[in-house]
Motif scaffolding. Structure first.
Motif, PDB file in Angstrom:
ATOM      1  N   UNK A  94      22.050  41.757   2.397  1.00  0.00           N
ATOM      2  CA  UNK A  94      21.626  43.135   2.191  1.00  0.00           C
ATOM      3  C   UNK A  94      22.568  43.871   1.239  1.00  0.00           C
ATOM      4  N   UNK A  95      23.862  43.793   1.487  1.00  0.00           N
ATOM      5  CA  UNK A  95      24.812  44.529   0.662  1.00  0.00           C
ATOM      6  C   UNK A  95      24.887  43.976  -0.758  1.00  0.00           C
ATOM      7  N   UNK A  96      24.842  42.670  -0.893  1.00  0.00           N
ATOM      8  CA  UNK A  96      24.882  42.084  -2.237  1.00  0.00           C
ATOM      9  C   UNK A  96      23.657  42.525  -3.049  1.00  0.00           C
ATOM     10  N   UNK A  97      22.509  42.605  -2.408  1.00  0.00           N
ATOM     11  CA  UNK A  97      21.295  43.036  -3.105  1.00  0.00           C
ATOM     12  C   UNK A  97      21.363  44.517  -3.454  1.00  0.00           C
ATOM     13  N   UNK A  98      21.855  45.345  -2.523  1.00  0.00           N
ATOM     14  CA  UNK A  98      21.948  46.783  -2.768  1.00  0.00           C
ATOM     15  C   UNK A  98      22.882  47.100  -3.932  1.00  0.00           C
ATOM     16  N   UNK A  99      23.980  46.376  -4.032  1.00  0.00           N
ATOM     17  CA  UNK A  99      24.917  46.600  -5.136  1.00  0.00           C
ATOM     18  C   UNK A  99      24.217  46.367  -6.476  1.00  0.00           C
ATOM     19  N   UNK A 100      23.270  45.437  -6.486  1.00  0.00           N
ATOM     20  CA  UNK A 100      22.534  45.149  -7.714  1.00  0.00           C
ATOM     21  C   UNK A 100      21.646  46.297  -8.170  1.00  0.00           C
ATOM     22  N   UNK A 101      21.324  47.230  -7.274  1.00  0.00           N
ATOM     23  CA  UNK A 101      20.494  48.382  -7.635  1.00  0.00           C
ATOM     24  C   UNK A 101      21.328  49.512  -8.255  1.00  0.00           C
ATOM     25  N   UNK A 102      22.665  49.387  -8.189  1.00  0.00           N
ATOM     26  CA  UNK A 102      23.555  50.357  -8.809  1.00  0.00           C
ATOM     27  C   UNK A 102      23.380  51.763  -8.259  1.00  0.00           C
ATOM     28  N   UNK A 103      23.414  51.896  -6.938  1.00  0.00           N
ATOM     29  CA  UNK A 103      23.407  53.214  -6.317  1.00  0.00           C
ATOM     30  C   UNK A 103      24.743  53.922  -6.569  1.00  0.00           C
ATOM     31  N   UNK A 104      24.766  55.215  -6.308  1.00  0.00           N
ATOM     32  CA  UNK A 104      26.003  55.987  -6.499  1.00  0.00           C
ATOM     33  C   UNK A 104      27.031  55.664  -5.419  1.00  0.00           C
ATOM     34  N   UNK A 105      26.579  55.220  -4.254  1.00  0.00           N
ATOM     35  CA  UNK A 105      27.478  54.872  -3.161  1.00  0.00           C
ATOM     36  C   UNK A 105      26.726  54.071  -2.133  1.00  0.00           C
ATOM     37  N   UNK A 110      22.653  57.211  -2.144  1.00  0.00           N
ATOM     38  CA  UNK A 110      23.427  56.139  -1.520  1.00  0.00           C
ATOM     39  C   UNK A 110      22.501  55.106  -0.888  1.00  0.00           C
ATOM     40  N   UNK A 111      22.909  53.838  -0.973  1.00  0.00           N
ATOM     41  CA  UNK A 111      22.210  52.754  -0.300  1.00  0.00           C
ATOM     42  C   UNK A 111      22.756  52.548   1.104  1.00  0.00           C
ATOM     43  N   UNK A 112      21.963  51.899   1.959  1.00  0.00           N
ATOM     44  CA  UNK A 112      22.343  51.656   3.349  1.00  0.00           C
ATOM     45  C   UNK A 112      22.132  50.183   3.671  1.00  0.00           C
ATOM     46  N   UNK A 113      23.171  49.513   4.154  1.00  0.00           N
ATOM     47  CA  UNK A 113      23.066  48.107   4.522  1.00  0.00           C
ATOM     48  C   UNK A 113      22.301  47.915   5.823  1.00  0.00           C
ATOM     49  N   UNK A 114      21.537  46.839   5.894  1.00  0.00           N
ATOM     50  CA  UNK A 114      20.822  46.470   7.111  1.00  0.00           C
ATOM     51  C   UNK A 114      21.105  44.996   7.431  1.00  0.00           C
ATOM     52  N   UNK A 115      20.408  44.459   8.427  1.00  0.00           N
ATOM     53  CA  UNK A 115      20.643  43.076   8.820  1.00  0.00           C
ATOM     54  C   UNK A 115      21.023  42.914  10.270  1.00  0.00           C
ATOM     55  N   UNK A 116      20.982  44.031  11.033  1.00  0.00           N
ATOM     56  CA  UNK A 116      21.299  43.990  12.458  1.00  0.00           C
ATOM     57  C   UNK A 116      22.694  43.409  12.671  1.00  0.00           C
ATOM     58  N   UNK A 117      22.854  42.526  13.644  1.00  0.00           N
ATOM     59  CA  UNK A 117      24.176  41.986  13.980  1.00  0.00           C
ATOM     60  C   UNK A 117      24.448  40.661  13.264  1.00  0.00           C
ATOM     61  N   UNK A 118      23.567  40.277  12.345  1.00  0.00           N
ATOM     62  CA  UNK A 118      23.652  38.950  11.720  1.00  0.00           C
ATOM     63  C   UNK A 118      24.433  39.022  10.405  1.00  0.00           C
ATOM     64  N   UNK A 119      25.562  38.328  10.396  1.00  0.00           N
ATOM     65  CA  UNK A 119      26.483  38.412   9.261  1.00  0.00           C
ATOM     66  C   UNK A 119      25.824  37.967   7.961  1.00  0.00           C
ATOM     67  N   UNK A 120      25.021  36.904   8.008  1.00  0.00           N
ATOM     68  CA  UNK A 120      24.393  36.417   6.779  1.00  0.00           C
ATOM     69  C   UNK A 120      23.413  37.435   6.215  1.00  0.00           C
ATOM     70  N   UNK A 121      22.685  38.118   7.094  1.00  0.00           N
ATOM     71  CA  UNK A 121      21.718  39.112   6.632  1.00  0.00           C
ATOM     72  C   UNK A 121      22.418  40.357   6.096  1.00  0.00           C
ATOM     73  N   UNK A 148      16.679  36.974  14.831  1.00  0.00           N
ATOM     74  CA  UNK A 148      17.040  36.807  13.420  1.00  0.00           C
ATOM     75  C   UNK A 148      15.825  36.949  12.511  1.00  0.00           C
ATOM     76  N   UNK A 149      14.686  36.431  12.940  1.00  0.00           N
ATOM     77  CA  UNK A 149      13.481  36.463  12.110  1.00  0.00           C
ATOM     78  C   UNK A 149      13.031  37.898  11.851  1.00  0.00           C
ATOM     79  N   UNK A 150      13.002  38.719  12.924  1.00  0.00           N
ATOM     80  CA  UNK A 150      12.576  40.112  12.726  1.00  0.00           C
ATOM     81  C   UNK A 150      13.601  40.871  11.899  1.00  0.00           C
ATOM     82  N   UNK A 151      14.877  40.646  12.180  1.00  0.00           N
ATOM     83  CA  UNK A 151      15.923  41.347  11.433  1.00  0.00           C
ATOM     84  C   UNK A 151      15.848  41.007   9.948  1.00  0.00           C
ATOM     85  N   UNK A 152      15.519  39.748   9.638  1.00  0.00           N
ATOM     86  CA  UNK A 152      15.387  39.327   8.237  1.00  0.00           C
ATOM     87  C   UNK A 152      14.199  40.022   7.571  1.00  0.00           C
TER      88      UNK A 152
END
Length: 215
Positions: free
Chosen positions: A203-214, A188-199, A153-157
């Protein structure tokens, strides 16, 4: 850019149309892979006969060969490979990060050795946007770290947060540069966070804030 046509009430699966200057893409879609400027063993007319509306190219491979000077002289990847429909390019991140023994990651980006001749190169958020501009991608991808599996989790974060910082720089570079070859380009933005649901959620909530096209 994207028109939602149908949503399945049981599964939430969606069908829609993604519109680009080079044509519409009806989603969901199978996207043939043309990593190095061609879909191997398939002629262009066969792709059209099969109903392909978009193909994928690879930033890492095209950057190394044939290179961006050739790409720009040809007027972009579409003319280079004689394909007038949309092209999506990944950022080259996966290829760079798969070269475990040939690369070094830092905050600025990734330094790596070419798998072809050992020459040294560096990919940064800004450089990857510039390369995809030169390729003429209709849909460009941000530069991110492809977190290895398994990762704790630490590295994925740490990896996910670094990717978010790179994403911000990608968006800034994209906004301050112009499309090439007279066609609009999307990022387009790409979500990360490995297999960890919280990460992945962070990731996705932060990416949406950047207002990418997709995403």
């Amino acid at each position: 850019m994207f028109e939602l046509r149908e949503t399945c009430p049981q599964t939430n699966a969606r069908a829609g149309v993604l519109s680009t200057d080079r044509g519409d893409i009806h989603t969901p879609i199978f996207m043939p892979v043309g990593t190095q400027g061609s879909v191997k063993a398939v002629q262009q007319r066969e792709l059209l006969d099969a109903g392909a509306e978009i193909i994928l190219g690879n930033t890492y491979h095209l950057y190394l060969r044939p290179g961006m000077s050739v790409m720009e002289d040809m007027g972009g990847l579409h003319k280079f490979m004689n394909w007038d429909k949309p092209i999506l390019t990944d950022s080259g991140g996966f290829q760079v990060f798969s070269l475990k023994d040939l690369r070094k990651i830092n905050e600025e980006g990734v330094r790596f050795a070419s798998h072809i001749d050992g020459s040294r190169h560096e990919f940064t958020s800004e450089r990857v946007i510039d390369i995809q501009r030169s390729i003429g991608s209709d849909i460009m991808m941000i530069f991110d770290e492809c977190t290895p599996y398994p990762s704790d989790h630490a590295y994925a974060k740490d990896s996910m947060e670094r990717s978010l910082r790179w994403a911000k720089r990608c968006k800034q570079r994209f906004d301050e540069t112009d499309p090439k070859y007279g066609k609009r380009q999307f990022l387009f933005g790409i979500g990360q966070g490995s297999v960890y649901k919280d990460l992945r959620k962070q990731s996705m909530e932060s990416l949406v804030g950047f207002d990418f096209d997709g995403y």
